[in-house]
Design a protein around this motif. Structure first.
Motif, PDB file in Angstrom:
ATOM      1  N   LEU A 153      23.608  -0.084   5.318  1.00 27.61           N
ATOM      2  CA  LEU A 153      24.436   0.929   4.492  1.00 27.61           C
ATOM      3  C   LEU A 153      25.522   0.894   4.027  1.00 27.61           C
ATOM      4  O   LEU A 153      25.852   1.916   4.742  1.00 27.61           O
ATOM      5  CB  LEU A 153      22.789   1.291   3.997  1.00 27.61           C
ATOM      6  CG  LEU A 153      21.118   0.980   2.675  1.00 27.61           C
ATOM      7  CD1 LEU A 153      20.904   0.270   4.266  1.00 27.61           C
ATOM      8  CD2 LEU A 153      21.281   2.086   2.942  1.00 27.61           C
ATOM      9  N   SER A 154      25.978   0.600   3.050  1.00 25.81           N
ATOM     10  CA  SER A 154      27.410   1.148   2.231  1.00 25.81           C
ATOM     11  C   SER A 154      27.209   2.889   2.368  1.00 25.81           C
ATOM     12  O   SER A 154      26.094   3.439   2.373  1.00 25.81           O
ATOM     13  CB  SER A 154      27.845   0.392   1.509  1.00 25.81           C
ATOM     14  OG  SER A 154      27.459   0.894   0.621  1.00 25.81           O
ATOM     15  N   SER A 155      28.445   4.179   3.032  1.00 29.64           N
ATOM     16  CA  SER A 155      28.226   4.895   2.234  1.00 29.64           C
ATOM     17  C   SER A 155      27.719   5.756   0.775  1.00 29.64           C
ATOM     18  O   SER A 155      27.155   5.831   0.411  1.00 29.64           O
ATOM     19  CB  SER A 155      29.386   5.681   2.579  1.00 29.64           C
ATOM     20  OG  SER A 155      30.901   4.884   1.952  1.00 29.64           O
ATOM     21  N   VAL A 214      23.705   7.186  -2.930  1.00 23.70           N
ATOM     22  CA  VAL A 214      22.994   7.092  -4.329  1.00 23.70           C
ATOM     23  C   VAL A 214      21.731   7.124  -3.865  1.00 23.70           C
ATOM     24  O   VAL A 214      20.771   8.005  -4.618  1.00 23.70           O
ATOM     25  CB  VAL A 214      22.751   5.786  -4.702  1.00 23.70           C
ATOM     26  CG1 VAL A 214      21.522   5.413  -5.978  1.00 23.70           C
ATOM     27  CG2 VAL A 214      24.146   4.949  -5.258  1.00 23.70           C
ATOM     28  N   VAL A 215      20.520   6.649  -2.965  1.00 25.90           N
ATOM     29  CA  VAL A 215      19.848   7.443  -2.148  1.00 25.90           C
ATOM     30  C   VAL A 215      19.367   9.198  -2.355  1.00 25.90           C
ATOM     31  O   VAL A 215      18.024   8.776  -2.694  1.00 25.90           O
ATOM     32  CB  VAL A 215      19.462   6.736  -1.058  1.00 25.90           C
ATOM     33  CG1 VAL A 215      18.008   7.271  -0.206  1.00 25.90           C
ATOM     34  CG2 VAL A 215      19.179   5.515  -0.796  1.00 25.90           C
ATOM     35  N   LEU A 228      18.043   5.871   7.773  1.00 27.29           N
ATOM     36  CA  LEU A 228      18.600   3.987   6.975  1.00 27.29           C
ATOM     37  C   LEU A 228      19.611   3.981   7.915  1.00 27.29           C
ATOM     38  O   LEU A 228      20.079   2.988   8.251  1.00 27.29           O
ATOM     39  CB  LEU A 228      18.891   4.770   5.847  1.00 27.29           C
ATOM     40  CG  LEU A 228      16.932   5.031   4.610  1.00 27.29           C
ATOM     41  CD1 LEU A 228      17.833   5.516   3.152  1.00 27.29           C
ATOM     42  CD2 LEU A 228      16.613   3.525   4.415  1.00 27.29           C
ATOM     43  N   ARG A 229      21.206   5.112   8.346  1.00 26.97           N
ATOM     44  CA  ARG A 229      21.865   4.762   8.691  1.00 26.97           C
ATOM     45  C   ARG A 229      21.588   3.694  10.708  1.00 26.97           C
ATOM     46  O   ARG A 229      22.392   3.594  10.658  1.00 26.97           O
ATOM     47  CB  ARG A 229      22.395   6.160   9.488  1.00 26.97           C
ATOM     48  CG  ARG A 229      23.152   6.520   8.169  1.00 26.97           C
ATOM     49  CD  ARG A 229      24.085   8.071   8.484  1.00 26.97           C
ATOM     50  NE  ARG A 229      24.683   8.562   6.841  1.00 26.97           N
ATOM     51  CZ  ARG A 229      24.339  10.047   6.488  1.00 26.97           C
ATOM     52  NH1 ARG A 229      22.886  10.322   7.080  1.00 26.97           N
ATOM     53  NH2 ARG A 229      24.371   9.981   4.684  1.00 26.97           N
ATOM     54  N   THR A 230      20.571   4.561  10.853  1.00 31.55           N
ATOM     55  CA  THR A 230      20.627   4.206  12.388  1.00 31.55           C
ATOM     56  C   THR A 230      19.539   2.964  12.473  1.00 31.55           C
ATOM     57  O   THR A 230      19.970   1.701  12.875  1.00 31.55           O
ATOM     58  CB  THR A 230      19.542   4.891  13.223  1.00 31.55           C
ATOM     59  OG1 THR A 230      19.527   6.511  13.332  1.00 31.55           O
ATOM     60  CG2 THR A 230      19.370   4.624  14.226  1.00 31.55           C
ATOM     61  N   ASN A 231      18.633   2.806  11.552  1.00 32.45           N
ATOM     62  CA  ASN A 231      17.961   1.393  11.485  1.00 32.45           C
ATOM     63  C   ASN A 231      17.947   0.173  10.050  1.00 32.45           C
ATOM     64  O   ASN A 231      17.665  -0.604  10.422  1.00 32.45           O
ATOM     65  CB  ASN A 231      16.549   1.812  11.036  1.00 32.45           C
ATOM     66  CG  ASN A 231      16.173   2.769  12.420  1.00 32.45           C
ATOM     67  OD1 ASN A 231      16.213   2.454  14.051  1.00 32.45           O
ATOM     68  ND2 ASN A 231      15.337   4.001  12.555  1.00 32.45           N
ATOM     69  N   GLY A 232      19.180   1.010   9.561  1.00 31.25           N
ATOM     70  CA  GLY A 232      19.020   0.001   8.262  1.00 31.25           C
ATOM     71  C   GLY A 232      18.051  -0.693   7.319  1.00 31.25           C
ATOM     72  O   GLY A 232      16.776   0.643   7.562  1.00 31.25           O
ATOM     73  N   ALA A 233      17.436  -0.957   6.308  1.00 29.18           N
ATOM     74  CA  ALA A 233      15.918  -1.569   5.607  1.00 29.18           C
ATOM     75  C   ALA A 233      16.566  -3.038   5.055  1.00 29.18           C
ATOM     76  O   ALA A 233      16.684  -3.655   4.409  1.00 29.18           O
ATOM     77  CB  ALA A 233      16.762  -0.314   4.361  1.00 29.18           C
TER      78      ALA A 233
END
Length: 265
Positions: free
Chosen positions: A2-4, A9-10, A31-36
């Motif tokens: 995910l972008s910054s 937004v999240v 989210l930073r570690t594993n994404g979505a």
């Protein structure tokens, strides 16, 4: 990844929903570690449901030869305990289960009449005493009556009390011992925000709370596709006060959504 901008937004959505800083930080780190891979909403929802700790305790509904399951509904003043009992009783009677109600709130004006009105609407018995009668005595009579009538459940209403009032909390402890309650349900106002955590912690320490019920949760009805966004208070309770989720309430009789991994049912 995910972008910054997406993470910002999240973060904004979670904080505006009163999820709390600790839980928001945990979700963002995940989210930073594993994404979505399956989408941000699905990832956030799964993380929040893990925090809710759904299904970690069994709900006592078994009738034995000498005991009817007793559920004690507790909470601070004005959170809707009496209405909650009516809603849960409506749901269970619709499923063909026999329920008896006990008017244990003998302090608030018209509390007995309010519960009796629910009993009349649902056509179920209500055990009550006089205004300002001893709540423990009323509760004891209700246990005897429920056993004699082979009821499936006994729901006991209690007077609202501030969690910081030692005398009132001690009275509630005595009531729980008198009826040997199988489950204690903490009713929480969905509008009080993070204060619900302090309430939950105190009730859990003093009384012992088995489940929390959030009343009412409009999001579970108006936005059924994303019910998790209406659960910030219960997420905070589950994470910090270690109180698992029982259900979330809507606005109508029987409007009770059980919290499960599949959503609000």
């Amino acid at each position: 990844a995910l972008s910054s901008e997406q993470l910002e937004v999240v973060e904004e959505v979670l904080l505006r929903s009163d999820v709390g800083v600790a839980t928001t930080t945990r979700i963002l780190d995940d989210l930073r570690t594993n994404g979505a891979p399956e989408g941000v909403a699905a990832k956030v929802r799964d993380t929040l449901l893990d925090i809710l700790n759904v299904g970690t305790r069994g709900m006592s509904t078994t009738v034995t030869a000498d005991r009817v399951p007793v559920w004690l509904f507790v909470g601070v003043n004005g959170v809707g305990k009496t209405t909650t009992i009516g809603k849960v009783a409506a749901r269970e009677t619709q499923r063909g289960r026999s329920v008896i109600l006990a008017a244990g709130d003998t302090f608030r004006a018209a509390a007995i009449e309010q519960l009796q009105l629910w009993g009349s609407r649902l056509e179920i018995p209500v055990i009550a005493g006089a205004y300002q009668a001893d709540p423990a005595s009323v509760a004891h009579d209700a246990v005897v009556a429920a056993q004699a009538r082979n009821a499936r459940w006994l729901f006991i209403d209690t007077a609202g009390r501030l969690h910081v009032d030692d005398d009132l909390m001690a009275e509630l402890e005595d009531l729980k011992r008198t009826v040997r309650a199988h489950q204690v349900i903490l009713v929480v106002d969905g509008m009080i925000g993070q204060e619900s955590v302090r309430v939950g912690q105190t009730f859990a320490e003093r009384i012992g709370v088995d489940f929390a019920y959030l009343s009412p949760v409009l999001a579970t009805r108006s936005h059924p596709g994303a019910p998790w966004l209406g659960w910030p208070r219960l997420r905070a309770l589950a994470r910090h006060a270690r109180v698992p989720v029982f259900a979330l309430g809507g606005m109508k009789a029987g409007d009770v959504g059980r919290a499960t991994r599949g959503g609000c049912q």
